[in-house]
Design an enzyme around this catalytic site. Structure first.
Site, PDB file in Angstrom:
ATOM      1  N   ILE A  81       0.877   6.970   0.415  1.00  0.00           N
ATOM      2  CA  ILE A  81       0.309   5.841   1.138  1.00  0.00           C
ATOM      3  C   ILE A  81      -1.155   5.703   0.762  1.00  0.00           C
ATOM      4  O   ILE A  81      -1.892   6.694   0.757  1.00  0.00           O
ATOM      5  CB  ILE A  81       0.411   6.062   2.667  1.00  0.00           C
ATOM      6  CG1 ILE A  81       1.849   6.370   3.066  1.00  0.00           C
ATOM      7  CG2 ILE A  81      -0.111   4.861   3.417  1.00  0.00           C
ATOM      8  CD1 ILE A  81       1.961   7.054   4.408  1.00  0.00           C
ATOM      9  N   CYS A  82      -1.552   4.485   0.446  1.00  0.00           N
ATOM     10  CA  CYS A  82      -2.958   4.236   0.165  1.00  0.00           C
ATOM     11  C   CYS A  82      -3.585   3.658   1.425  1.00  0.00           C
ATOM     12  O   CYS A  82      -3.513   2.469   1.675  1.00  0.00           O
ATOM     13  CB  CYS A  82      -3.100   3.268  -1.003  1.00  0.00           C
ATOM     14  SG  CYS A  82      -4.798   2.780  -1.322  1.00  0.00           S
ATOM     15  N   ALA A  83      -4.124   4.527   2.264  1.00  0.00           N
ATOM     16  CA  ALA A  83      -4.756   4.070   3.503  1.00  0.00           C
ATOM     17  C   ALA A  83      -6.046   4.845   3.670  1.00  0.00           C
ATOM     18  O   ALA A  83      -6.054   6.067   3.589  1.00  0.00           O
ATOM     19  CB  ALA A  83      -3.841   4.296   4.699  1.00  0.00           C
TER      20      ALA A  83
ATOM     21  N   HIS B  53       0.809  -1.219   0.000  1.00  0.00           N
ATOM     22  CA  HIS B  53       0.000   0.000   0.000  1.00  0.00           C
ATOM     23  C   HIS B  53       0.842   1.269   0.000  1.00  0.00           C
ATOM     24  O   HIS B  53       0.316   2.358   0.209  1.00  0.00           O
ATOM     25  CB  HIS B  53      -0.939   0.030   1.214  1.00  0.00           C
ATOM     26  CG  HIS B  53      -1.999  -1.025   1.143  1.00  0.00           C
ATOM     27  ND1 HIS B  53      -2.851  -1.286   2.181  1.00  0.00           N
ATOM     28  CD2 HIS B  53      -2.344  -1.886   0.160  1.00  0.00           C
ATOM     29  CE1 HIS B  53      -3.668  -2.265   1.844  1.00  0.00           C
ATOM     30  NE2 HIS B  53      -3.380  -2.642   0.622  1.00  0.00           N
TER      31      HIS B  53
END
Lengths: 389, 153
Positions: free
Chosen positions: B92-94, B85
């Site tokens: 950041i892919c959160a 992620h």
């Protein structure tokens, strides 16, 4: 930068002011978890979570769920919490006293620790007497006994944490259903208007929507009189219309309904601002933003109990400060540094402009002057929340 | 007049100063209320043992109503962790930094979440679309609309 330094040096009240963890916990439990300030016009949602009215109103524009537990919520569920409001204002006054006492207590403990070590008898007698009096008053006045000595901090850490008990209370509240849902009027079920959130008899919702959320069936008489007043003020338009409305606004106890700006013409948006004596500077986008903010500030003010409410002049000042802050965000603090940081970008733009000018010069028909170009650039940058970093 | 965002950040900072950061997190720099830097490492058993990363937080004036822009710093001294992620440019892919952000969250809450995201990683690899994303990625990760599809990591 100066701003930051000033803010860092000024003391903003905060739970960390207290040396003891249990007092820190108490202070924190009376603070809104969004802004971190002591609750201002606390609002309780159906899930039991509590926030400042203005904070939750700002949040709900983006997301219609409780920030703490993510249960879906809407403005119709907002309940004022005058009891908590009272507790907060009591704490506000008591806070200073307790802060002073707890700091003195800490000093005393530290000094007595120092005294226990070989160096003694340096403290003057007056100090000793004063201290004795303080201890006795502390232990007799309250059932909270502050245990002196180094064991103090560790003990309070292990004491039951208030947040646990709060959670329990919340669960107790959950079964009680929303009173609004049960409300029935002879005309049919009460529902919340999807636009302004005012509760309306279901049969009348269409008339209400058609009127741009102006008509409120539940108090037709009130709407009628205000309609009549509007008619009159239209009639006497030249005779100080704004002042007439101003008196009305200052004693208002009704929340302003949200407007559906997309269906309003420019003039109608301006009328919304005029109705509350707000400036009509700027473009349509600014008007709408101003009115939206005003509705928030105004309605949040009504969530306070009567004596705590601000007057219209203070609210207008708040609105002005908010607008100024929004503008300042786009201004550059230090021009020299800004020029240095963006040198490359500026050079590129200049080169581009020269190129296009050279091209234009070769075809003279397109040459035009733009005396107001500067303004246009400023307006553009407003779109961009994140200037190059 | 001080804005709500800087008052709130001031409070978070004094909490960090009195209570300290969560374990494994250190405040590197918070000179202003626009950009903060933290170092982050994963303690205990994990694929990132011995690695230290640098996190950058950027706040705008609508914080905490809107999320901070959070990314790993990528330069000569530090890199982004290799994680399904985390893109190689540090983005950041959160969901917690996008649609799942809540104003009751804080800087240290975000740090802890990212720490546990790294700690629970099972295989060190980049996101599948890493190269494509990095080529066109905006400077600010908040301008990207990530698609959150995986709840397990």
């Amino acid at each position: 930068m100066n701003n930051v330094q000033a803010l860092l040096s000024t003391n903003i009240p905060d739970p960390s002011d207290f040396p003891m963890p249990d007092l820190r916990q108490l202070d924190a439990s009376l603070r809104c978890t969004i802004c971190g300030e002591l609750y201002d016009a606390p609002i309780t949602l159906a899930c039991g979570h509590c926030f400042c009215s203005l904070c939750i109103r700002e949040h709900i524009v983006k997301e219609s769920e409780c920030p703490s537990c993510r249960k879906s919520t809407s403005e119709g569920q907002f309940r004022t919490n005058p009891v908590l409001e009272e507790a907060v204002s009591a704490w506000k006054t008591a806070r200073l006293t307790i802060l002073r006492l707890s700091r003195e207590e800490q000093d005393r403990t530290r000094r007595s620790q120092e005294e226990q070590t070989p160096r003694r008898s340096k403290t003057p007698l007056i100090n000793g007497r004063k201290r004795k009096r303080r201890i006795s008053s502390l232990s007799s006045d309250s059932d909270v006994v502050i245990v002196p000595g180094p064991s103090n901090s560790s003990q309070s850490v292990s004491s039951p944490v208030p947040s646990k008990s709060r959670r329990l209370r919340r669960q107790d509240m959950e079964p009680s259903s929303d009173p609004q849902e049960e409300e029935m009027v002879q005309g049919g079920q009460m529902i919340n208007c999807p636009i302004c959130n005012v509760s309306i008899v279901m049969g009348d919702i269409n008339t209400h929507l058609d009127s741009g959320c102006q008509k409120n069936s539940s108090n037709t008489s009130g709407a009628a009189t205000s309609d009549a007043k509007k008619q009159w003020s239209k009639l006497f338009l030249k005779m100080g219309k704004s002042r007439d409305n101003g008196i009305d606004v200052d004693n208002a106890t009704e929340r302003i309904p949200k407007a559906s700006y997309d269906v309003l013409k420019d003039k109608q948006v301006k009328d919304l601002l005029n109705a509350h004596n707000l400036p009509i500077l700027g473009d349509r986008k600014t008007w709408i933003a101003r009115h939206q903010r005003w509705v928030m500030i105004f309605n949040a003010n009504l969530d306070k109990s009567g004596s705590n409410r601000k007057n219209m002049k203070e609210l207008r000042n708040e609105l002005k400060n908010w607008e100024d802050n929004r503008k300042r965000r786009h201004l550059v603090d230090d021009t020299a540094i800004h020029i240095l940081n963006n040198q490359g970008e500026f050079a590129r733009l200049i080169a581009e402009a020269r190129n296009s000018k050279a091209r234009k010069d070769s075809s003279p028909t397109i040459v035009r002057e733009h005396p107001q170009d500067d303004d246009a650039v400023v307006a553009d940058s407003e779109e961009d929340d994140y200037p190059l970093l | 007049m001080t804005s709500i965002s800087s008052r709130r950040l001031r409070k978070e900072l004094s909490e960090i100063q009195t209570e300290g950061c969560p374990t494994g997190i250190t405040l590197l720099n918070a000179d202003n209320f626009e950009t903060w830097y933290f170092s982050i490492e994963i303690l205990g058993e994990s694929l990132y043992q011995g690695e230290v990363f640098k996190l950058m937080f950027r706040f705008d004036s609508s914080y905490p109503i809107s999320a901070p822009a959070v990314q790993f710093v990528v330069n000569q001294e530090s890199t982004a962790p290799v994680h399904p992620h985390v893109y190689s440019n540090g983005h950041i892919c959160a969901s917690i930094l996008g649609t799942e952000w809540s104003p009751v969250l804080s800087v240290s809450a975000v740090c802890v979440t990212l720490q546990s995201m790294l700690a629970s990683c099972k295989s060190k690899e980049r996101p599948v679309d890493n190269d494509r994303y990095v080529r066109y990625a905006p400077d600010n990760p908040k301008k990207t609309r990530f698609h959150y599809d995986d709840d397990t990591v």
